[in-house]
Design a protein around this motif. Structure first.
Motif, short mmCIF file in Angstrom:
data_model
loop_
_atom_site.label_atom_id
_atom_site.label_comp_id
_atom_site.label_asym_id
_atom_site.label_seq_id
_atom_site.Cartn_x
_atom_site.Cartn_y
_atom_site.Cartn_z
N ALA A 1 0.85 -1.20 0.00
CA ALA A 1 0.00 0.00 0.00
C ALA A 1 0.88 1.24 0.00
CB ALA A 1 -0.89 0.00 1.24
N PRO A 2 0.52 2.23 -0.79
CA PRO A 2 1.36 3.43 -0.83
C PRO A 2 1.26 4.21 0.48
CG PRO A 2 -0.63 3.71 -2.13
CD PRO A 2 -0.61 2.29 -1.71
N GLY A 3 2.34 4.62 0.99
CA GLY A 3 2.35 5.34 2.26
C GLY A 3 3.65 6.07 2.43
N PRO A 4 3.82 6.64 3.58
CA PRO A 4 5.04 7.42 3.79
C PRO A 4 6.29 6.57 3.80
CG PRO A 4 3.76 7.23 5.80
CD PRO A 4 2.92 6.69 4.72
N ALA A 5 6.11 5.29 4.08
CA ALA A 5 7.29 4.44 4.16
C ALA A 5 7.74 3.95 2.80
CB ALA A 5 7.01 3.25 5.08
N THR A 6 7.06 4.41 1.77
CA THR A 6 7.46 3.96 0.44
C THR A 6 8.89 4.38 0.17
OG1 THR A 6 5.21 4.21 -0.27
CG2 THR A 6 6.87 4.05 -1.99
N PRO A 7 9.75 3.46 -0.01
CA PRO A 7 11.15 3.83 -0.04
C PRO A 7 11.58 4.53 -1.31
CG PRO A 7 10.89 1.49 -0.44
CD PRO A 7 9.54 2.03 -0.15
N LYS A 8 10.98 4.21 -2.41
CA LYS A 8 11.49 4.72 -3.67
C LYS A 8 10.70 5.94 -4.10
CE LYS A 8 14.54 1.50 -4.65
NZ LYS A 8 15.95 1.76 -4.91
N MET A 9 11.40 6.99 -4.45
CA MET A 9 10.75 8.12 -5.05
C MET A 9 11.53 8.47 -6.30
SD MET A 9 9.67 10.42 -1.85
CE MET A 9 11.28 10.37 -1.16
N ALA A 10 10.79 8.65 -7.32
CA ALA A 10 11.47 8.73 -8.59
C ALA A 10 11.94 10.13 -8.91
CB ALA A 10 10.57 8.21 -9.69
N THR A 11 11.06 11.10 -8.73
CA THR A 11 11.39 12.44 -9.22
C THR A 11 11.50 13.42 -8.06
OG1 THR A 11 9.08 13.02 -9.47
CG2 THR A 11 10.12 11.95 -11.35
N GLN A 12 11.94 14.61 -8.39
CA GLN A 12 12.05 15.65 -7.37
C GLN A 12 10.68 16.07 -6.87
OE1 GLN A 12 15.12 16.41 -6.60
NE2 GLN A 12 14.63 17.89 -5.01
N ALA A 13 9.72 16.09 -7.74
CA ALA A 13 8.36 16.45 -7.33
C ALA A 13 7.83 15.45 -6.31
CB ALA A 13 7.45 16.50 -8.55
N ASP A 14 8.17 14.17 -6.48
CA ASP A 14 7.73 13.17 -5.51
C ASP A 14 8.35 13.46 -4.14
OD1 ASP A 14 6.19 11.83 -7.33
OD2 ASP A 14 7.87 10.56 -8.01
N LYS A 15 9.60 13.87 -4.14
CA LYS A 15 10.25 14.14 -2.86
C LYS A 15 9.60 15.33 -2.16
CE LYS A 15 14.61 12.41 -4.63
NZ LYS A 15 15.94 12.78 -5.11
N ILE A 16 9.32 16.35 -2.92
CA ILE A 16 8.68 17.53 -2.31
C ILE A 16 7.29 17.17 -1.81
CG2 ILE A 16 7.81 19.84 -2.84
CD1 ILE A 16 10.17 20.02 -4.82
N LYS A 17 6.58 16.40 -2.58
CA LYS A 17 5.25 15.97 -2.15
C LYS A 17 5.33 15.20 -0.85
CE LYS A 17 1.52 12.91 -3.60
NZ LYS A 17 1.10 11.94 -4.62
N GLN A 18 6.31 14.29 -0.78
CA GLN A 18 6.47 13.50 0.43
C GLN A 18 6.82 14.39 1.62
OE1 GLN A 18 5.86 10.22 0.64
NE2 GLN A 18 6.14 10.43 2.83
N LYS A 19 7.64 15.41 1.34
CA LYS A 19 8.04 16.32 2.42
C LYS A 19 6.81 17.04 2.99
CE LYS A 19 10.53 20.66 3.03
NZ LYS A 19 11.29 21.69 2.31
N TYR A 20 5.93 17.52 2.13
CA TYR A 20 4.74 18.22 2.59
C TYR A 20 3.79 17.27 3.30
CZ TYR A 20 6.35 22.22 -0.08
OH TYR A 20 7.08 23.27 -0.55
N ILE A 21 3.70 16.08 2.84
CA ILE A 21 2.85 15.10 3.52
C ILE A 21 3.36 14.86 4.93
CG2 ILE A 21 2.17 12.68 3.54
CD1 ILE A 21 2.03 12.83 0.48
N ASP A 22 4.68 14.77 5.06
CA ASP A 22 5.26 14.54 6.40
C ASP A 22 5.00 15.75 7.31
OD1 ASP A 22 6.12 12.14 5.54
OD2 ASP A 22 8.16 12.81 5.05
N ILE A 23 5.15 16.93 6.75
CA ILE A 23 4.91 18.13 7.56
C ILE A 23 3.46 18.18 7.99
CG2 ILE A 23 4.84 20.66 7.46
CD1 ILE A 23 7.34 20.52 5.70
N GLY A 24 2.57 17.87 7.08
CA GLY A 24 1.15 17.88 7.40
C GLY A 24 0.82 16.90 8.49
N LYS A 25 1.40 15.74 8.44
CA LYS A 25 1.13 14.75 9.48
C LYS A 25 1.70 15.18 10.82
CE LYS A 25 0.57 10.55 6.86
NZ LYS A 25 1.09 9.20 6.61
N GLU A 26 2.87 15.83 10.74
CA GLU A 26 3.51 16.25 11.98
C GLU A 26 2.69 17.32 12.68
OE1 GLU A 26 7.86 18.09 13.26
OE2 GLU A 26 7.55 17.24 11.25
N GLU A 27 2.07 18.17 11.92
CA GLU A 27 1.29 19.26 12.52
C GLU A 27 -0.21 18.97 12.49
OE1 GLU A 27 2.39 23.03 11.08
OE2 GLU A 27 4.54 22.63 11.16
#
Lengths: 422, 178
Positions: A300-326
């Motif tokens: 299942a896709p989630g934050p623990a997904t280890p592989k991110m292909a593009t820079q946009a994926d990394k930024i998206k993941q970063k914002y998802i993490d920030i959102g969860k943190e706050e």
């Protein structure tokens, strides 16, 4: 006085018959001498082989270099030659593969570990079959390797797929090989599963395994390997599979399909120095082509997904993490805005942490100072004052790919696109 | 006796045949026959059944019509064939000596230019040769080799079929040498 005349009359009348009897008896005596003394009239054979094998070799070479030349260079563009070389390499690699896999199988149990350490590979020399024996019913071939190549009478001849025969006569530039399909040839074999020993004998393509009692268990399709008891073939070479297994009066009636093609092979290997191996646990097909394990179920896709292909994926993941943190739910009405300007390390995802660090002295992408628009942040937030720093010390908190909107942030309505003027 | 059987038994005149078929040519043809036996199965698969040295022995015996030369020629071809086999020398030598002798004996009574006679004699002599060879192998060498009569009959038929055009070619060679 009349006796000499009678003898002369008999001799003259039956002269041809008497000469026929003399020729037959002379050959019988020659035959009896060879059988009794187990010696051979080597001189005649050497003359014959030395006369015929070069001619056959020349014929084969002319055939290859004339007919084959046209095909190779004008039709197939040397494909045949490459194919031959690849086949030779493939045969050699298959032999090595069988050996090493046997060794790996052997090494899996501790009992054979010492054998694995002590064993060395069988030393072989490649040879080409250049002709058949002249006896029509016998399964004999000639190979183009003789005593000058180190071939000795009694050596085993094999292919990567199975056994071929044994050397029965050696001449300087050629050797005679008796195929396993000859009725007078027998090979000691051993079954793969229960290690039951038997004797393989063939009459042409009909091969049977003798001397296995009815009480023993042999399954159809089970592999047989050389047992090494015939002192010709090293132990562990594949021989064939059991085509049919029936109980006989005293012994089992086992028919075998030879894995190699003793009569049809063009290139063979003469075993100069044989090394016994253990019978492998897996049949040769499985060892050669091992199937892959079943693929894992889709994760299942989630934050623990280890592989991110593009820079946009990394930024998206970063914002998802920030959102969860706050505890921010993107898209919800009335919620607090998360602070997207937090340091990157705090919001670094585990996947990003696994990434190799960038060299400090030479960043991958040089920082670019853009006065406007602000690189990141919430729309409407104060733009921090740009501090003058050396370009090398300025650490970018993000990758500048232009203005990037956070996911779920309120967006300005884009002006309606003006339709293109015709 | 019918007219056709009389024609088959007619004895043609064959004087001076050996003079045209020179000894060197015989040696060369024998060598070619042995090489064919040696190499042909590698070149053309499934031609192991062809016994070209035997066909040459039969042809020489039939055309020479001399028992002595035919038996010596058969012994020579057989020993040459033996020297390239894995069995003791003399097995093929004895069998082909007998075939040469009998072929020369039969040729004195039949018109061996007739295609049907050649076909029948080749069929018979091939079967005799194979059976005698198998018997000697079993009796003299003690080798238990199975005998397949159907296979031998089929091989005899195929060899007889091949022998007819082969004998014609050899006839043409003889004529060209005259």
């Amino acid at each position: 006085m009349q006796e000499p005349r009678v003898v002369e009359a008999i001799l003259s009348r039956y002269r041809n018959l008497i000469i026929l009897a003399i020729v037959i008896v002379a050959q019988l005596l020659l035959l009896a001498w060879q059988v009794r003394t187990t010696q051979d009239v080597r001189l005649i054979r050497v003359w014959a082989v030395t006369t015929v094998t070069p001619l056959a070799g020349v014929t084969e070479a002319v055939r290859r270099n004339t007919i084959g030349f046209l095909e190779d260079y004008f039709i197939l563009l040397d494909v045949r030659e490459q194919n031959r070389k690849l086949r030779e390499d493939n045969n050699r690699l298959k032999m090595e593969n069988i050996y090493y896999r046997n060794q790996l199988t052997t090494a899996e149990n501790a009992r054979a570990l010492s054998a694995f350490q002590l064993q060395t590979a069988s030393k072989t020399v490649a040879a080409r079959i250049i002709g058949n024996g002249t006896a029509s019913s016998a399964q004999v071939v000639f190979i183009d390797r003789g005593s000058t190549s180190g071939v000795v009478k009694g050596m085993a001849v094999v292919t990567p797929d199975g056994i071929v025969g044994k050397v029965i006569a050696v001449y300087p530039l050629a050797s005679q090989v008796l195929l396993v399909t000859d009725p007078t040839f027998s090979v000691g074999v051993e079954s793969q599963k229960a290690h039951i020993h038997g004797t393989l004998s063939c009459n042409g393509s009909n091969c049977v395994v003798d001397y296995i009692q009815n009480e023993e268990k042999i399954d159809p399709g089970e592999w047989f390997y050389t047992s090494g008891e015939d002192r010709i073939f090293p132990r562990g070479f594949p021989v064939g599979t059991a085509a049919s297994v029936k109980s006989g009066q005293f012994m089992k009636d086992i028919h075998l399909n030879l894995s190699g093609a003793p009569g049809a092979a063009d290139e063979v290997l003469v075993v100069l120095h044989g090394v016994h191996q253990l019978i492998p646990d897996t049949p040769p097909e499985q060892r050669v082509a091992q199937s892959l394990p079943a693929p894992p179920p889709d994760a299942a896709p989630g934050p623990a997904t280890p592989k991110m292909a593009t820079q946009a994926d990394k930024i998206k993941q970063k914002y998802i993490d920030i959102g969860k943190e706050e505890n921010h739910v993107y898209g919800a009405i009335g919620g607090n805005m998360p602070n997207f300007n937090k340091p990157a390390a705090a919001a670094q995802s585990p996947a990003q942490a696994e990434m190799p660090p960038k060299p400090a002295a030479k960043p991958a992408s040089p920082p670019v100072v853009r006065p406007s628009p602000p690189p990141t942040g919430i729309l409407g937030a104060r733009t921090p004052e740009p501090t003058k720093q050396p370009a090398a010390e300025k650490k970018p908190s993000h990758v500048d790919n232009g203005p990037v909107l956070p996911l779920g942030a309120p967006r300005k309505k884009a002006p309606p696109a003006t339709p293109p003027q015709p | 006796m019918t007219e056709y059987s009389e024609q088959l038994l007619k004895k043609p005149l064959r004087e001076g045949w050996l003079n045209r078929f020179q000894v060197l040519a015989l040696l060369a043809i024998t060598l070619v026959a042995i090489i064919c036996q040696f190499y042909l199965p590698r070149l053309i698969p499934n031609t192991e059944f062809l016994e070209i040295p035997l066909l040459l022995t039969i042809y020489f015996g039939l055309m020479r019509q001399n028992q002595l030369s035919a038996l010596f020629f058969g012994a020579f071809v057989g020993l040459a064939q033996d020297s390239l086999s894995h069995l003791p020398l003399g097995m093929y030598g004895i069998a082909k000596t007998l075939v040469g002798y009998f072929a020369a004996s039969v040729s004195m009574r039949f018109d061996v230019d007739n295609v049907l006679v050649r076909f029948t004699l080749t069929f018979f002599f091939f079967f005799f040769h194979q059976f005698f060879y198998w018997m000697m192998r079993r009796a003299l060498l003690g080798q238990v080799v199975p005998l397949d009569p159907q296979k031998i009959l089929l091989q005899a038929l195929l060899n007889a079929v091949v022998a007819v055009p082969l004998f014609m070619i050899l006839d043409r060679m003889k004529l060209s040498g005259s």
